[in-house]
Write an enzyme that holds these catalytic residues in place. Structure first.
Site, PDB file in Angstrom:
ATOM      1  N   ARG A 179     116.345  14.321  30.592  1.00  0.00           N
ATOM      2  CA  ARG A 179     115.102  14.493  30.219  1.00  0.00           C
ATOM      3  C   ARG A 179     114.721  14.249  28.721  1.00  0.00           C
ATOM      4  O   ARG A 179     113.492  13.994  28.352  1.00  0.00           O
ATOM      5  CB  ARG A 179     114.696  16.082  30.548  1.00  0.00           C
ATOM      6  CG  ARG A 179     114.377  16.118  32.201  1.00  0.00           C
ATOM      7  CD  ARG A 179     113.625  17.404  32.573  1.00  0.00           C
ATOM      8  NE  ARG A 179     114.552  18.530  32.726  1.00  0.00           N
ATOM      9  CZ  ARG A 179     115.175  18.850  33.719  1.00  0.00           C
ATOM     10  NH1 ARG A 179     115.098  18.495  34.833  1.00  0.00           N
ATOM     11  NH2 ARG A 179     116.148  19.911  33.580  1.00  0.00           N
ATOM     12  N   PHE A 184     109.330  11.958  42.763  1.00  0.00           N
ATOM     13  CA  PHE A 184     109.962  13.068  43.258  1.00  0.00           C
ATOM     14  C   PHE A 184     110.106  14.209  42.179  1.00  0.00           C
ATOM     15  O   PHE A 184     111.217  14.653  41.729  1.00  0.00           O
ATOM     16  CB  PHE A 184     111.372  12.661  43.666  1.00  0.00           C
ATOM     17  CG  PHE A 184     111.620  11.490  44.556  1.00  0.00           C
ATOM     18  CD1 PHE A 184     111.399  11.632  46.145  1.00  0.00           C
ATOM     19  CD2 PHE A 184     111.719  10.136  43.996  1.00  0.00           C
ATOM     20  CE1 PHE A 184     111.614  10.418  46.819  1.00  0.00           C
ATOM     21  CE2 PHE A 184     111.889   9.003  44.914  1.00  0.00           C
ATOM     22  CZ  PHE A 184     111.859   9.382  46.331  1.00  0.00           C
ATOM     23  N   ASP A 216     105.214  14.023  44.445  1.00  0.00           N
ATOM     24  CA  ASP A 216     106.179  14.761  45.258  1.00  0.00           C
ATOM     25  C   ASP A 216     105.293  15.104  46.693  1.00  0.00           C
ATOM     26  O   ASP A 216     104.439  15.463  46.588  1.00  0.00           O
ATOM     27  CB  ASP A 216     106.585  15.929  44.653  1.00  0.00           C
ATOM     28  CG  ASP A 216     108.016  16.624  45.213  1.00  0.00           C
ATOM     29  OD1 ASP A 216     109.001  16.300  44.656  1.00  0.00           O
ATOM     30  OD2 ASP A 216     107.883  17.259  46.345  1.00  0.00           O
ATOM     31  N   SER A 217     106.453  14.959  47.644  1.00  0.00           N
ATOM     32  CA  SER A 217     105.797  15.198  49.120  1.00  0.00           C
ATOM     33  C   SER A 217     105.361  16.665  49.261  1.00  0.00           C
ATOM     34  O   SER A 217     104.885  17.084  50.385  1.00  0.00           O
ATOM     35  CB  SER A 217     106.913  14.579  50.033  1.00  0.00           C
ATOM     36  OG  SER A 217     107.958  15.489  50.029  1.00  0.00           O
ATOM     37  N   ASP A 238     113.968   9.584  40.806  1.00  0.00           N
ATOM     38  CA  ASP A 238     114.908  10.700  40.968  1.00  0.00           C
ATOM     39  C   ASP A 238     114.790  11.463  42.546  1.00  0.00           C
ATOM     40  O   ASP A 238     114.498  12.641  42.572  1.00  0.00           O
ATOM     41  CB  ASP A 238     114.644  11.813  39.978  1.00  0.00           C
ATOM     42  CG  ASP A 238     116.117  12.843  39.713  1.00  0.00           C
ATOM     43  OD1 ASP A 238     116.922  12.634  40.336  1.00  0.00           O
ATOM     44  OD2 ASP A 238     115.620  13.985  39.152  1.00  0.00           O
ATOM     45  N   CYS A 252     121.907  11.603  43.306  1.00  0.00           N
ATOM     46  CA  CYS A 252     122.822  12.764  42.942  1.00  0.00           C
ATOM     47  C   CYS A 252     123.384  12.863  44.330  1.00  0.00           C
ATOM     48  O   CYS A 252     123.792  13.917  44.939  1.00  0.00           O
ATOM     49  CB  CYS A 252     121.691  13.913  43.041  1.00  0.00           C
ATOM     50  SG  CYS A 252     120.530  14.055  44.203  1.00  0.00           S
TER      51      CYS A 252
END
Length: 395
Positions: free
Chosen positions: A214, A230, A252-253, A299, A339
């Site tokens: 970040r 995301f 984002d969902s 991400d 990830c």
């Protein structure tokens, strides 16, 4: 010393343990003493009866997570030594007791020789998460010793393991404070403030592992239009705002994540109209929303938690990065991550390479990213290197 029940290895299955690998797979076990239960401490021995390790037993592929390669009691003195070692390292690298932030990972499982245990610190609150039944059963002893070792750095311990243990919903009643109870959930990272949802949020409430990435993104944000896919609670978005981005879109969902992202932006940049948030599926957003961006962050959550899902995961990374590359301006920068522990660096890079070729874009790698220093990788446990990232310059 307490007498532990014993697990017997098959002949020749001790080689990885002689190299101090902290996992014993079920296929390596010849037989066990009767009555070994989930989470029991067990003594692992070879065919000739000689000792090799002590660890927590659990049904499943990873049958024993090794706590010690020495015969010693697993008691308060053991937990204290391990936690003191973890804290000493965080102080040495300037992450604990930092003047610019109070958010860091204190214990990173195998990376701190405590497989199955994660402890994240958010200001005066430590969030403890067990990834093995053995650590779950030891939570109260660990909490007691943790308070001693931290010497006033923390005043609350929140336990959150219902999503990481096989018992799942059976642990909901045990989610909560096991010491203290301060509900102040604002933590500071590199001078920025974030609401931490340790009750219902993913992981322990925040993705500490992206802190350094970040900060890097902030340096590239000035004057750019930024798309944070995301976004979860908006970490990258807040850094982009401070970096001088001309606009930031967070997607984002999860509607709850979007509300937290908006709250985090508002807390750091009150009344700033550069930020807009969308509660929408990532692929749908990339398909249906027009317009391009100068800087995009991809991400996603883990596409592959197990090797059986590897093929589909790689297809997913290709598809996602292709869509991202199609939406980025010439001269734009793409931060893209995986990830998924089952996907290694070379596989992820090959997926991004394939996406770039399919998009017919000229792409240069500016940075190869990974997890930060408070998520250390045990040199004997290379599987601990789970976070992979690339920063790309796209022509």
């Amino acid at each position: 010393m307490e007498k532990y029940k014993q697990v017997y290895l098959k002949k020749g299955k001790e080689e990885s343990l002689k190299r101090f690998h902290p996992w014993i797979f079920s296929g390596a076990i010849s037989h066990m003493d009767d009555g070994i239960a989930e989470g029991d401490l067990v003594r692992v021995i070879l065919k000739d009866g000689s000792f090799i390790a002590l660890g927590h037993y659990q049904t499943g592929s990873i049958a024993v997570r090794v706590l010690s390669f020495e015969e010693r009691p697993i008691d308060d003195a053991f937990w204290k030594a391990r936690l003191e070692s973890a804290l000493k390292m965080r102080i040495a690298i300037g992450i604990a007791d930092s003047p610019s932030g109070n958010t860091y990972r204190l214990v990173h499982g195998e990376g701190d020789n405590l497989p199955g245990l994660v402890i994240d610190c958010y200001g005066k609150t430590a969030v403890m998460q067990a990834h093995s039944m053995g650590m779950h059963r030891c939570r109260k002893e660990i909490c007691k010793v943790l308070l001693e070792v931290m010497k006033g750095r923390i005043e609350n311990v929140f336990y959150k393991s219902e999503s990481t243990l096989p018992l799942g919903d059976d642990l909901e009643d045990e989610t909560g404070f096991i010491y203290g109870g301060n509900v102040d959930n604002i933590a500071i990272e590199n001078g920025l403030k974030f609401h931490i949802d340790w009750l219902k949020g993913q992981k322990t409430g925040f993705f500490i592992d992206q802190r350094d990435n970040r900060a890097l993104l902030e340096k590239y944000s000035r004057g750019r239009s930024v798309l944070n896919m995301f976004c979860y609670t908006g970490g990258f978005s807040v850094y982009a705002m401070r970096g001088g981005a001309k606009s930031v879109h967070s997607v984002d969902s999860s509607a709850k994540a979007i509300e937290l992202a908006k709250a985090n932006v508002e807390m750091n940049f009150p009344g700033d109209n550069r930020h807009e948030a969308f509660s929408e599926d990532a692929f749908k957003f990339l398909d249906e929303h027009e317009g391009k961006y100068d800087l995009i962050i991809l991400d996603p959550p883990a596409f592959a938690k197990h090797r059986s899902a590897l093929h589909n995961a790689l297809k997913g990374y290709i598809r996602l990065n292709l869509k991202g590359l199609q939406r980025i301006e010439s001269g734009g920068i793409l931060f893209t991550f995986s990830c998924s522990q089952a996907v290694n660096k070379d596989q992820f890079r090959a997926a991004v390479f394939t996406a770039a070729a399919q998009a017919h874009r000229r792409v240069r790698i500016l940075h190869q990213l990974h997890q930060p220093a408070d998520h250390p990788i045990n040199i004997y446990h290379p599987e601990g290197e789970y976070l992979k990232g690339l920063v790309l310059y796209v022509e």
